[in-house]
Design a protein around this motif. Structure first.
Motif, PDB file in Angstrom:
ATOM      1  N   GLU A 164      -0.220  65.864  36.220  1.00 45.63           N
ATOM      2  CA  GLU A 164      -1.613  65.865  36.683  1.00 45.63           C
ATOM      3  C   GLU A 164      -2.036  67.255  37.160  1.00 45.63           C
ATOM      4  O   GLU A 164      -2.972  67.824  36.674  1.00 45.63           O
ATOM      5  CB  GLU A 164      -1.783  64.870  37.841  1.00 45.63           C
ATOM      6  CG  GLU A 164      -1.691  63.415  37.439  1.00 45.63           C
ATOM      7  CD  GLU A 164      -2.917  62.916  36.666  1.00 45.63           C
ATOM      8  OE1 GLU A 164      -2.784  61.869  36.029  1.00 45.63           O
ATOM      9  OE2 GLU A 164      -3.971  63.580  36.710  1.00 45.63           O
ATOM     10  N   CYS A 165      -1.247  67.799  38.132  1.00 47.77           N
ATOM     11  CA  CYS A 165      -1.665  69.069  38.725  1.00 47.77           C
ATOM     12  C   CYS A 165      -0.960  70.262  38.073  1.00 47.77           C
ATOM     13  O   CYS A 165      -1.403  71.394  38.220  1.00 47.77           O
ATOM     14  CB  CYS A 165      -1.432  69.047  40.243  1.00 47.77           C
ATOM     15  SG  CYS A 165       0.306  68.874  40.688  1.00 47.77           S
ATOM     16  N   HIS A 166       0.118  69.997  37.396  1.00 42.65           N
ATOM     17  CA  HIS A 166       0.916  71.050  36.756  1.00 42.65           C
ATOM     18  C   HIS A 166       1.376  72.122  37.741  1.00 42.65           C
ATOM     19  O   HIS A 166       1.592  73.268  37.362  1.00 42.65           O
ATOM     20  CB  HIS A 166       0.138  71.693  35.591  1.00 42.65           C
ATOM     21  CG  HIS A 166      -0.212  70.705  34.528  1.00 42.65           C
ATOM     22  ND1 HIS A 166       0.707  70.185  33.661  1.00 42.65           N
ATOM     23  CD2 HIS A 166      -1.389  70.096  34.238  1.00 42.65           C
ATOM     24  CE1 HIS A 166       0.104  69.319  32.853  1.00 42.65           C
ATOM     25  NE2 HIS A 166      -1.157  69.238  33.198  1.00 42.65           N
ATOM     26  N   ILE A 167       1.440  71.784  39.002  1.00 49.84           N
ATOM     27  CA  ILE A 167       1.879  72.754  40.015  1.00 49.84           C
ATOM     28  C   ILE A 167       3.157  72.268  40.680  1.00 49.84           C
ATOM     29  O   ILE A 167       4.200  72.904  40.616  1.00 49.84           O
ATOM     30  CB  ILE A 167       0.792  72.971  41.091  1.00 49.84           C
ATOM     31  CG1 ILE A 167      -0.508  73.455  40.439  1.00 49.84           C
ATOM     32  CG2 ILE A 167       1.273  73.987  42.136  1.00 49.84           C
ATOM     33  CD1 ILE A 167      -1.706  73.396  41.350  1.00 49.84           C
ATOM     34  N   ARG A 168       3.043  71.080  41.292  1.00 48.47           N
ATOM     35  CA  ARG A 168       4.185  70.539  42.024  1.00 48.47           C
ATOM     36  C   ARG A 168       5.170  69.873  41.070  1.00 48.47           C
ATOM     37  O   ARG A 168       4.778  69.478  39.968  1.00 48.47           O
ATOM     38  CB  ARG A 168       3.693  69.512  43.046  1.00 48.47           C
ATOM     39  CG  ARG A 168       2.990  70.135  44.245  1.00 48.47           C
ATOM     40  CD  ARG A 168       2.393  69.059  45.140  1.00 48.47           C
ATOM     41  NE  ARG A 168       1.210  68.497  44.521  1.00 48.47           N
ATOM     42  CZ  ARG A 168      -0.033  68.915  44.817  1.00 48.47           C
ATOM     43  NH1 ARG A 168      -0.226  69.850  45.724  1.00 48.47           N
ATOM     44  NH2 ARG A 168      -1.071  68.396  44.214  1.00 48.47           N
ATOM     45  N   PRO A 169       6.421  69.754  41.482  1.00 52.73           N
ATOM     46  CA  PRO A 169       7.378  69.051  40.626  1.00 52.73           C
ATOM     47  C   PRO A 169       7.096  67.542  40.619  1.00 52.73           C
ATOM     48  O   PRO A 169       6.644  66.988  41.619  1.00 52.73           O
ATOM     49  CB  PRO A 169       8.733  69.330  41.300  1.00 52.73           C
ATOM     50  CG  PRO A 169       8.398  69.680  42.706  1.00 52.73           C
ATOM     51  CD  PRO A 169       7.027  70.285  42.696  1.00 52.73           C
ATOM     52  N   ALA A 170       7.341  66.918  39.501  1.00 51.60           N
ATOM     53  CA  ALA A 170       7.137  65.469  39.396  1.00 51.60           C
ATOM     54  C   ALA A 170       8.293  64.758  40.082  1.00 51.60           C
ATOM     55  O   ALA A 170       9.449  64.950  39.721  1.00 51.60           O
ATOM     56  CB  ALA A 170       7.061  65.060  37.925  1.00 51.60           C
ATOM     57  N   THR A 171       7.959  63.997  41.093  1.00 58.37           N
ATOM     58  CA  THR A 171       9.018  63.281  41.807  1.00 58.37           C
ATOM     59  C   THR A 171       8.954  61.793  41.533  1.00 58.37           C
ATOM     60  O   THR A 171       9.850  61.051  41.879  1.00 58.37           O
ATOM     61  CB  THR A 171       8.914  63.514  43.320  1.00 58.37           C
ATOM     62  OG1 THR A 171       7.570  63.249  43.719  1.00 58.37           O
ATOM     63  CG2 THR A 171       9.291  64.933  43.694  1.00 58.37           C
ATOM     64  N   VAL A 198       4.613  62.274  37.734  1.00 59.25           N
ATOM     65  CA  VAL A 198       3.657  62.911  38.650  1.00 59.25           C
ATOM     66  C   VAL A 198       4.319  63.237  39.985  1.00 59.25           C
ATOM     67  O   VAL A 198       5.395  62.731  40.305  1.00 59.25           O
ATOM     68  CB  VAL A 198       2.445  61.978  38.921  1.00 59.25           C
ATOM     69  CG1 VAL A 198       1.577  61.869  37.704  1.00 59.25           C
ATOM     70  CG2 VAL A 198       2.914  60.618  39.395  1.00 59.25           C
ATOM     71  N   CYS A 199       3.649  64.077  40.749  1.00 61.81           N
ATOM     72  CA  CYS A 199       4.130  64.356  42.100  1.00 61.81           C
ATOM     73  C   CYS A 199       3.556  63.310  43.043  1.00 61.81           C
ATOM     74  O   CYS A 199       2.617  62.593  42.698  1.00 61.81           O
ATOM     75  CB  CYS A 199       3.735  65.759  42.545  1.00 61.81           C
ATOM     76  SG  CYS A 199       1.967  65.951  42.775  1.00 61.81           S
TER      77      CYS A 199
END
Lengths: 180, 355
Positions: free
Chosen positions: A5-12, A28-29
């Motif tokens: 979604e944000c392409h910033i945070r890692p997907a957890t 997604v994160c």
């Protein structure tokens, strides 16, 4: 793997959705998951309290005979701590002792559900403040068995209890004067 | 007495004594929830109100003597390090909730760690009393003593109709949670717990793992407690729980007997393999350690393993938890480091018994 979604945070969080046999996967994160409503969780995860507040919001049409329950004014607020009825149902918790009086009309159905039908305390009474209450309880119990005796036409026994009640009531008056 | 006293031992002093049925019931606990009459409950109270409560406890009860039970020690949770908080939770001296809401929270502890009064938990006061073995009634009467003693200085929030008023509607009335910690290896091995748990739930009782809500039954240790707090007297609540616990004790004994009769050699093999794992492993995860400890404890109870105290399970179950390990190491540890330290502590502890 980054959050899709944000392409910033890692997907957890890795969610799998199956609709009509069609499988879709999402990575997604936590932030985006909450933001987009993929998952919903409160501060403490899904607990008994979420269940409880769910009970408070029960569809009133399914609860017969509890008209109060459905008509609780949402704006009702505890004069002491300020907790509103809305907040009370959302949290599933009381804010202070006065909340119990403020929301009194809506409590019985809740207590019945949580405590398998019970709404009235039967246990310990605080020593210091409680002697009056204990007497009241005794009197109530005597009254009940007196009625029983009267129905069974055991008038002597009933009279005995009547005297006991009288003497208790006199004691109580005296004590109340003493306390105030 | 200082914080160090509560941190040095994995096992609370009271746990070293044996109680009735202690081969199966590890401990009995009574918890009473109480609130101040004229104060907002901790959940939505302002920080200064909660500080007031802490100050009141500090002044009124620091070093107070409670019925010849030694001095009480009041600690502010905010003064504890993260690892110390973890250890307190692992020893069941405080709840996870109290550790998480540490800023305005405190605990009043007796020297034996038998009495623990949590301050500004979900309710202003959570009185806890522990006894070894199966002694719920005794625990209740001792908890009442603490309750009466506190009531001399505190006016409780109480209503004639509703009883003791609590933050959560699930505690109102008696504010009582009575619970026992049970070691049920044979009922678990024979898959009877999965059948018994729903039946116990139907009786208004809850079955949980060793660390409370949501935790799994590590080491075959189950916590069983009442759910209903309103409309029944404390004595009735305790008696209802007692009767279910007695039945479980009976069933566990029978299951142990059947196992030893029918699967004697397999059971002995399993127990000694677990014993071997504990004696010799160099890396061990907490789950495996808990399982092996449970087997060894069963081995002690049915006589396969001799010269080993029963309390080894109670003690090592706490010792192998992450918080205690890090307290022991005096620093935070990675998962692997913990597994190594855990294995070495267990080896050390068992060799101590063997010599």
């Amino acid at each position: 793997m980054e959050c899709q979604e944000c392409h910033i945070r890692p997907a957890t969080l890795h969610l799998t959705n199956v609709v009509n046999g069609q499988k879709t996967e999402m990575h997604v994160c936590e932030h985006c998951a909450k933001e987009n409503g993929y998952v919903s969780y409160g501060q403490e995860g899904y607990s008994l309290h979420n269940l409880l507040s769910g009970l408070f919001h029960m569809n009133p049409s399914t609860v017969q005979g509890h008209k109060h329950f459905a008509q609780a004014p949402a704006a009702l607020a505890c004069p002491k701590c300020g907790l509103t009825y809305n907040e009370f149902t959302r949290l599933g918790k009381f804010g202070c002792a006065s909340c119990y009086e403020t929301f009194e009309d809506n409590l019985n159905p809740i207590f019945r559900r949580v405590h398998s039908g019970n709404t009235k305390h039967e246990g310990k009474i605080p020593k210091r403040m409680g002697s009056g209450i204990e007497k009241k309880r005794k009197i109530a119990a005597y009254r009940e068995s007196m009625q029983q005796y009267i129905q069974e036409e055991e008038f002597e026994k009933a009279a005995e209890l009547r005297d006991k009640i009288r003497s208790l009531e006199q004691q109580k008056d005296g004590q109340e004067e003493g306390e105030s | 007495m200082s914080l160090e006293n509560f941190m040095s031992d994995a096992i609370s002093p009271w746990m070293k004594e044996n109680g009735p049925d202690c081969d199966i019931v590890m401990s009995s606990r009574i918890r009473l929830a109480r609130n101040f009459e004229n104060r907002t409950f901790p959940l939505i109270a302002k920080a200064e109100d909660l500080d007031d409560v802490l100050d009141f406890f500090q002044e009124s009860y620091q070093d107070a003597d409670f019925n010849d039970r030694g001095k009480l020690q009041f600690l502010r949770i905010a003064d504890l390090s993260p690892i110390e908080k973890k250890v307190f939770v692992e020893k069941h001296l405080i709840s996870p909730h109290l550790a998480e809401h540490a800023e305005e929270a405190g605990v009043l502890l007796s020297e034996s760690e038998q009495v623990s009064i949590m301050v500004n938990e979900e309710d202003h006061l959570r009185i806890q009393l522990y006894l070894p073995g199966f002694q719920l009634r005794e625990a209740l009467s001792e908890a009442f003593e603490v309750d009466d003693w506190l009531e001399q200085k505190i006016t409780y929030a109480f209503d004639e109709e509703r009883g003791y008023l609590t933050t959560c509607p699930t505690n109102v009335g008696t504010g009582l949670r009575a619970s026992v910690m049970m070691h049920l290896p044979a009922l678990t091995m024979t898959h009877q717990m999965t059948r018994l748990t729903p039946a116990i739930n139907q009786l208004g009782l809850v079955v949980r793992g060793i660390y409370g809500e949501g935790s799994e039954a590590q080491g075959n240790i189950y916590q069983i407690s009442n759910q209903i707090t309103l409309g029944k007297s404390e004595q009735d609540i305790v008696e209802d729980l007692e009767s279910v616990v007695s039945q479980l004790v009976e069933q566990e004994r029978q299951a142990r007997e059947t196992l030893t009769e029918e699967l004697s050699i397999q059971l002995e093999d399993r127990i000694f393999r677990s014993y071997g794992t504990l004696l010799h492993s160099r890396i061990i995860e907490s789950k495996e350690a808990a399982t092996c400890l449970s087997d060894v404890r069963l081995g002690i109870d049915i006589g396969y393993i001799q010269d080993m105290p029963q309390s080894i399970l109670n003690e090592l179950m706490v010792l192998i938890q992450p918080g205690f390990l890090q307290h022991y190491a005096k620093r935070s540890l990675s998962g692997r480091e913990r597994d190594v330290l855990r294995a070495s502590l267990i080896r050390e502890r068992l060799h101590l018994e063997n010599n």
